[in-house]
Design a protein around this motif. Structure first.
Motif, PDB file in Angstrom:
ATOM      1  N   UNK A   1      -7.446  15.223  -9.252  1.00 23.25           N
ATOM      2  CA  UNK A   1      -7.421  13.597  -9.748  1.00 23.25           C
ATOM      3  C   UNK A   1      -7.282  12.839  -8.546  1.00 23.25           C
ATOM      4  N   UNK A   2      -6.930  13.436  -7.429  1.00 27.28           N
ATOM      5  CA  UNK A   2      -6.752  12.405  -5.959  1.00 27.28           C
ATOM      6  C   UNK A   2      -8.090  11.942  -5.628  1.00 27.28           C
ATOM      7  N   UNK A   3      -8.088  10.631  -5.071  1.00 22.02           N
ATOM      8  CA  UNK A   3      -9.412   9.831  -4.638  1.00 22.02           C
ATOM      9  C   UNK A   3     -10.111  10.496  -3.410  1.00 22.02           C
ATOM     10  N   UNK A   4      -9.184  11.111  -2.656  1.00 20.44           N
ATOM     11  CA  UNK A   4      -9.850  12.041  -1.418  1.00 20.44           C
ATOM     12  C   UNK A   4      -9.282  13.562  -1.411  1.00 20.44           C
ATOM     13  N   UNK A   5     -10.190  14.163  -0.585  1.00 21.75           N
ATOM     14  CA  UNK A   5      -9.639  15.474  -0.772  1.00 21.75           C
ATOM     15  C   UNK A   5     -10.052  16.309   1.085  1.00 21.75           C
ATOM     16  N   UNK A   6      -8.819  16.807   1.349  1.00 19.15           N
ATOM     17  CA  UNK A   6      -9.021  17.115   2.759  1.00 19.15           C
ATOM     18  C   UNK A   6      -8.746  18.657   2.825  1.00 19.15           C
ATOM     19  N   UNK A   7      -9.756  19.545   3.235  1.00 21.61           N
ATOM     20  CA  UNK A   7      -9.663  21.015   3.507  1.00 21.61           C
ATOM     21  C   UNK A   7      -8.636  21.315   4.535  1.00 21.61           C
TER      22      UNK A   7
ATOM     23  N   UNK B   1       0.632  -1.210  -0.098  1.00 26.44           N
ATOM     24  CA  UNK B   1       0.024   0.035  -0.072  1.00 26.44           C
ATOM     25  C   UNK B   1       0.769   1.474  -0.245  1.00 26.44           C
ATOM     26  N   UNK B   2       0.310   2.406  -0.916  1.00 27.37           N
ATOM     27  CA  UNK B   2       0.924   3.673  -0.876  1.00 27.37           C
ATOM     28  C   UNK B   2       0.222   4.529  -0.526  1.00 27.37           C
TER      29      UNK B   2
ATOM     30  N   UNK C   1       3.241  16.682 -14.114  1.00 33.38           N
ATOM     31  CA  UNK C   1       4.052  16.412 -14.981  1.00 33.38           C
ATOM     32  C   UNK C   1       4.157  15.104 -15.154  1.00 33.38           C
ATOM     33  N   UNK C   2       4.657  14.601 -16.609  1.00 32.29           N
ATOM     34  CA  UNK C   2       5.178  13.282 -17.006  1.00 32.29           C
ATOM     35  C   UNK C   2       4.072  12.216 -16.633  1.00 32.29           C
ATOM     36  N   UNK C   3       2.850  12.861 -16.776  1.00 31.87           N
ATOM     37  CA  UNK C   3       1.910  11.762 -16.420  1.00 31.87           C
ATOM     38  C   UNK C   3       1.718  11.107 -15.043  1.00 31.87           C
ATOM     39  N   UNK C   4       2.227  11.881 -14.230  1.00 33.16           N
ATOM     40  CA  UNK C   4       2.358  11.479 -12.764  1.00 33.16           C
ATOM     41  C   UNK C   4       1.074  11.136 -12.207  1.00 33.16           C
ATOM     42  N   UNK C   5       0.022  11.849 -12.719  1.00 38.04           N
ATOM     43  CA  UNK C   5      -1.060  11.828 -12.262  1.00 38.04           C
ATOM     44  C   UNK C   5      -2.060  10.547 -12.439  1.00 38.04           C
ATOM     45  N   UNK C   6      -1.556  10.147 -13.742  1.00 40.48           N
ATOM     46  CA  UNK C   6      -1.921   8.644 -14.040  1.00 40.48           C
ATOM     47  C   UNK C   6      -1.576   7.772 -12.942  1.00 40.48           C
ATOM     48  N   UNK C   7      -0.396   7.735 -12.365  1.00 37.60           N
ATOM     49  CA  UNK C   7       0.096   6.932 -11.462  1.00 37.60           C
ATOM     50  C   UNK C   7      -0.649   6.676 -10.136  1.00 37.60           C
ATOM     51  N   UNK C   8      -1.407   8.056  -9.939  1.00 39.06           N
ATOM     52  CA  UNK C   8      -2.190   8.082  -8.710  1.00 39.06           C
ATOM     53  C   UNK C   8      -3.404   6.989  -8.766  1.00 39.06           C
ATOM     54  N   UNK C   9      -3.621   6.515 -10.019  1.00 36.03           N
ATOM     55  CA  UNK C   9      -4.921   5.695 -10.034  1.00 36.03           C
ATOM     56  C   UNK C   9      -4.541   4.120  -9.750  1.00 36.03           C
ATOM     57  N   UNK C  10      -3.382   3.978  -9.569  1.00 37.76           N
ATOM     58  CA  UNK C  10      -2.878   2.385  -9.335  1.00 37.76           C
ATOM     59  C   UNK C  10      -3.878   1.816  -8.317  1.00 37.76           C
ATOM     60  N   UNK C  11      -4.109   0.339  -8.191  1.00 41.00           N
ATOM     61  CA  UNK C  11      -4.863  -0.189  -7.323  1.00 41.00           C
ATOM     62  C   UNK C  11      -4.392   0.008  -5.866  1.00 41.00           C
ATOM     63  N   UNK C  12      -2.984   0.201  -5.626  1.00 41.74           N
ATOM     64  CA  UNK C  12      -2.421   0.098  -4.368  1.00 41.74           C
ATOM     65  C   UNK C  12      -2.199   1.407  -3.714  1.00 41.74           C
ATOM     66  N   UNK C  13      -2.717   2.451  -4.426  1.00 41.03           N
ATOM     67  CA  UNK C  13      -2.338   3.867  -4.129  1.00 41.03           C
ATOM     68  C   UNK C  13      -3.810   4.399  -3.423  1.00 41.03           C
ATOM     69  N   UNK C  14      -3.410   5.147  -2.373  1.00 43.82           N
ATOM     70  CA  UNK C  14      -4.450   6.155  -1.731  1.00 43.82           C
ATOM     71  C   UNK C  14      -4.213   7.189  -1.909  1.00 43.82           C
ATOM     72  N   UNK C  15      -4.822   8.017  -2.903  1.00 43.56           N
ATOM     73  CA  UNK C  15      -4.271   9.511  -2.719  1.00 43.56           C
ATOM     74  C   UNK C  15      -4.947  10.579  -2.216  1.00 43.56           C
ATOM     75  N   UNK C  16      -4.434  11.593  -1.541  1.00 44.52           N
ATOM     76  CA  UNK C  16      -5.014  12.754  -0.763  1.00 44.52           C
ATOM     77  C   UNK C  16      -4.554  13.792  -1.092  1.00 44.52           C
TER      78      UNK C  16
END
Ligand SMILES: Nc1ncnc2c1ncn2[C@@H]1O[C@H](COP(=O)(O)OP(=O)(O)O)[C@@H](O)[C@H]1O
Ligand SMILES: O=C(O)C1=C[C@@H](OP(=O)(O)O)[C@@H](O)[C@H](O)C1
Ligand SMILES: [Mg+2]
Length: 172
Positions: A148-154, A2-3, A85-100
Motif C-alpha cells: 500500500x506504500x506509495x514508493x518501494x525501494x529494493x 510532512x511525514x 493492524x488497526x487499519x494503520x495502512x489507511x493512515x498511510x494515504x493521508x495527504x501529508x504522508x510520503x510512504x516508502x
C-alpha cells in the motif's frame, strides 16, 4: 506538516536507514518502537511479555496517530507489523504522508535477523529452520499491507548509503 514513513518487514532496515536519512535531509527521525517504549517505560519484549501482542498493537496505533498529528516534519520508522493492524495502512494515504516500503528478500531478512532476534519477541525463540519458514509465510501475509506504500525501494545487496540515496531521489 510532512511525514516520511518507512515501512517493511523486521530487519529490512527501517531504523538504520531512517537514522541515516534524517542526517542527510535534516528532518528529525522518530522510531515508533522507541516512542512506544518511552511512553510506557517498558521494552518491546517486556510489553509483549506482560501485556501481550494485542495490547502492544493498541499502543502502537495510538502512538502512530499521535506522531502523524504532530505539528513537525518527521521521518517515522514503523515497526514491521504497524501497517498490518488497526487499519494503520489507511493512515498511510493521508495527504501529508510520503510512504516508502523497504523491500527485502526472505534471504536478506533471514541473514540479518538471525543475529538480531533477541529484541524481537515474534522471532526470539525460533530456531534457524523455524525462522526461515516463519519469515517466508509472514512476509507473504503482510505483503498486501506493505504494498500500500506509495514508493518501494529494493534493499537487497545495497549498502545503507545506497538505500538512503534511493529515498533521497524519491523525495526530491
Ligand atoms: N545495507 C543495509 N541496510 C540496512 N541495514 C543493514 C544493512 N546491512 C546490514 N544491516 C543491518 O541489518 C539490521 C537492520 O535492522 P533495523 O534497522 O533494526 O531494521 P528494522 O527497523 O527494519 O527492523 C541492522 O543490524 C543493520 O546494521
Ligand atoms: O513485525 C512486527 O510485528 C514487529 C516488529 C518490530 O519492529 P522492527 O520491524 O523494527 O523490528 C516491533 O515493532 C515488534 O517486535 C513487532
Ligand atoms: Mg526498527
Amino acid at each position: 506538516m510532512r511525514k516520511i514513513v518507512l515501512l517493511g518487514y523486521m530487519g529490512c532496515g527501517k531504523s538504520t536507514i531512517a537514522n541515516k536519512l534524517s542526517k542527510i535531509i535534516e528532518i528529525p527521525f522518530v522510531d515508533l518502537d522507541k516512542k512506544i517504549e518511552e511512553k510506557i517505560n517498558l521494552s518491546i519484549n517486556a510489553i509483549f511479555e506482560k501485556y501481550g501482542e494485542i495490547y502492544f498493537r493498541k499502543l502502537e496505533h495510538e502512538v502512530f496517530v499521535e506522531l502523524l498529528n504532530s505539528p513537525d516534519n518527521l521521518i517515522i520508522g514503523l515497526g514491521g507489523g504497524t501497517p498490518c493492524y488497526a487499519n494503520n495502512h489507511e493512515l498511510l494515504k493521508s495527504d501529508n504522508v510520503t510512504s516508502v516500503y523497504l523491500k527485502a528478500s526472505i534471504e536478506t531478512l533471514f541473514n540479518r535477523l538471525n543475529h538480531n532476534k533477541s529484541k524481537r519477541p515474534l522471532i526470539a525463540d525460533k530456531s534457524e529452520d523455524e525462522m526461515k519458514e516463519f519469515i517466508a509465510k509472514h512476509l507473504f501475509d503482510r505483503s498486501f499491507y506493505y504494498n500500500q506504500a506509495q514508493h518501494k525501494v529494493i534493499v537487497d545487496d545495497k549498502t545503507i548509503e545506497e538505500t538512503v540515496m534511493d529515498i533521497v531521489e524519491i523525495l526530491a
